[in-house]
Enzyme design. Structure first.
Site, PDB file in Angstrom:
ATOM      1  N   ASP A 102     -11.050 -12.654 -36.144  1.00 46.05           N
ATOM      2  CA  ASP A 102     -10.648 -12.972 -34.770  1.00 46.05           C
ATOM      3  C   ASP A 102     -11.390 -12.083 -33.783  1.00 46.05           C
ATOM      4  OD1 ASP A 102      -9.141 -10.735 -35.700  1.00 46.05           O
ATOM      5  OD2 ASP A 102      -7.664 -11.025 -34.109  1.00 46.05           O
ATOM      6  N   GLU A 166      -6.460  -9.178 -36.383  1.00 46.32           N
ATOM      7  CA  GLU A 166      -6.616  -7.729 -36.153  1.00 46.32           C
ATOM      8  C   GLU A 166      -6.470  -7.381 -34.684  1.00 46.32           C
ATOM      9  OE1 GLU A 166      -8.635  -3.935 -35.201  1.00 46.32           O
ATOM     10  OE2 GLU A 166      -9.081  -5.937 -34.448  1.00 46.32           O
TER      11      GLU A 166
END
Ligand SMILES: CC/C=C\C/C=C\C/C=C\C/C=C\C/C=C\C/C=C\CCC(=O)N[C@@H](Cc1ccccc1)C(=O)O
Ligand SMILES: [Zn+2]
Ligand SMILES: [Zn+2]
Length: 478
Positions: A102, A166
């Protein structure tokens, strides 16, 4: 005793020379990854469509990884990936490589090229995620794909953990992978995740780059401050409003730095190991911190990056209040993002914050909090640290100094302290002040040679982790 080969980069069994075709394919694969907008906005708001597409994408561009019989692939928390690479020698303790898919949001404004274009220009691949952290994710899989295509069979088992959230806490990715591995009774020799870099140009008068491997990371508190007052007509305002009270409180916080903790934590070790890189008199000053500590500490406070290494920082990141132009607002809220120095705890910092605010009309709500991470070993016996050091020396021979340090940001690796005491946060890339600002900022980009070198680094690292690691004999035993 140190590890065998310490100080002497060993030659990997399989040469890390890639053909022109392979080099073309690896950069195209990274560009494709950048084009998938896997943006995380909050734990509840991630781009599920893009994350699913990304999962399909890595299966397509790394076919060998996903069809090899000794590699098990599992999808965790819907979009994270765990690969278990079974080595041929079960007596060797496994390790883990990490990255995340991400990225933080990237509005088009200010970018030289659209952030999800993955365009190549001036020798760079441009876009969100080129440094944080699709470069690492793709480089790990790319290096493994290339090794497998050369029929490499690892001796030491290893895991590849690829989180998908994350940037918004890791609770659905890394946390779930960690719980799964714990349930399987896995203990890891070490972990390598994103974090620090080869730093170039961050310290005045230090012309040479140096590699900093983070052996700890700062703790964190996200704190909501709130003031509630009686609303009313703005034509007859009270002496103080919720906005005014809160603004004064956050201003006090901004104007009152947390105590300088120079002298505690891994920073002293960093400076001592870095001292010989400086010329006179800085080398003497840094080698004698017992005497010059106060001077060095004051100098470090002056720069906003080195300041973050010596103290807990408080950043005012969100502020909300008001409902209408002519209504005295009932409530004002602010979010303070605090990064805790390794020598302090959540509780100590909360006490300090409350003392600075010193206004009982301000309410405190801790949204998330965790203490600084334990310090991983960086001595001669520390396998993960020494493997990183050896591989840095081999791939970046011009980098003569590798030092342990702290990571000022947080990484998914913090969710894995249940599996190992040896967590290293290091990206095998050069970082300059300008590229540092592009991480979470604008015009994030990676040079094509830098990405190829990152692949090469992991390609050699995996092989180095398979080399004999018995302690080096003493001279007299030779
Ligand atoms: C003596 C030493 C002298 C000089 C050192 C000089 C410079 C140090 C310079 C730079 C530091 C290098 C790298 C740090 C760069 C980035 C931080 C690394 C990783 C952070 C990844 C990240 O952004 N994580 C998020 C995670 C998160 C998200 C949401 C909620 C919690 C955490 C973050 O930390 O915000
Ligand atoms: Zn990251
Ligand atoms: Zn990030």
């Amino acid at each position: 005793k140190g590890l065998k080969g310490q100080g002497h980069p060993r030659a990997p069994q399989i040469s890390s020379q890639f053909s022109p075709g392979e080099r073309f394919a690896m950069k195209e694969a990274l560009k494709g990854a950048i084009r998938i907008p896997t943006v995380s906005f909050s734990p509840e708001n991630v781009n599920a469509t893009a994350l699913a597409e990304f999962g399909e994408y890595i299966r397509t561009v790394f076919p060998t990884v996903f069809k090899t019989s000794f590699i098990r692939h599992e999808v965790i928390g819907e979009y994270s990936h765990l690969l278990t690479v079974r080595g041929s020698d079960p007596s060797l303790q496994p390790y883990m490589l990490m990255a995340h898919s991400d990225v933080v949001p990237a509005p088009d404004e200010g970018w030289e090229v659209p952030p999800f274009s993955g365009l190549e220009g001036d020798g760079f691949i441009h876009g969100r995620g080129t440094l944080d952290n699709k470069n690492s994710l793709m480089a790990i899989l790319q290096a493994l794909e290339l090794l497998l295509n050369r029929n490499y069979i690892p001796r030491r088992s290893f895991f590849i953990a690829l989180g998908h959230d994350e940037e918004v806490s890791g609770q659905n990715g890394a946390q779930k992978i960690s719980a799964l591995l714990q349930a399987r009774d896995i203990k890891l020799a070490f972990i390598v995740d994103e974090g620090n870099f080869i730093l170039d140009g961050f310290i005045p008068h230090l012309k040479k780059p140096f590699a900093m491997i983070a052996v700890s990371e700062k703790g964190s508190i996200n704190l909501r401050l709130e003031v509630n007052m009686t609303p009313g007509h703005s034509s007859a305002p009270p002496k103080e409003t919720s906005i005014g009270i809160l603004a004064a409180a956050v201003s006090r916080l901004e104007q009152t730095p947390m105590p300088n903790m120079f002298g505690s934590g891994p920073l002293k070790m960093t400076l001592q190991e870095l001292a010989h890189e400086f010329s006179f008199p800085a080398n003497i000053i840094l080698s004698n911190l017992w005497l010059f500590g106060p001077l060095v500490s004051r100098l470090m406070e002056r720069n906003y990056i080195t300041n973050a290494l010596v103290r807990t920082t408080t950043a005012l990141t969100m502020f909300n209040a008001g409902v209408k132009v002519n209504v005295i607002p009932p409530v004002a809220q602010a979010i303070i993002n605090i990064r805790i120095h390794p020598a302090q705890t959540v509780q100590e910092v909360l006490d300090l914050v409350k003392n600075i605010v010193a206004d009982n009309r301000v309410q405190f709500h801790v949204l998330t909090a965790f203490d600084p991470l334990p310090v991983s070993p960086s001595d001669h016996q520390a396998l993960g640290y020494q493997l990183l050091r050896q591989t840095i020396q081999s791939i970046f021979p011009e980098v003569s100094t590798v030092v342990p340090g702290i990571c000022i940001g947080n990484t998914d690796s913090r969710h894995y302290t249940n599996l190992t005491t040896s967590i290293y946060r290091f990206n095998p890339l050069y970082l300059h002040p300008q590229s540092f600002r592009s991480i979470h900022g604008i015009n994030e980009k990676i040079s094509v040679p830098a990405y190829e070198t990152q692949v090469k680094f992991i390609f050699e690292f995996i092989q180095n982790a398979d080399a004999d690691q018995e302690p080096a004999p003493h001279q007299h035993e030779l």
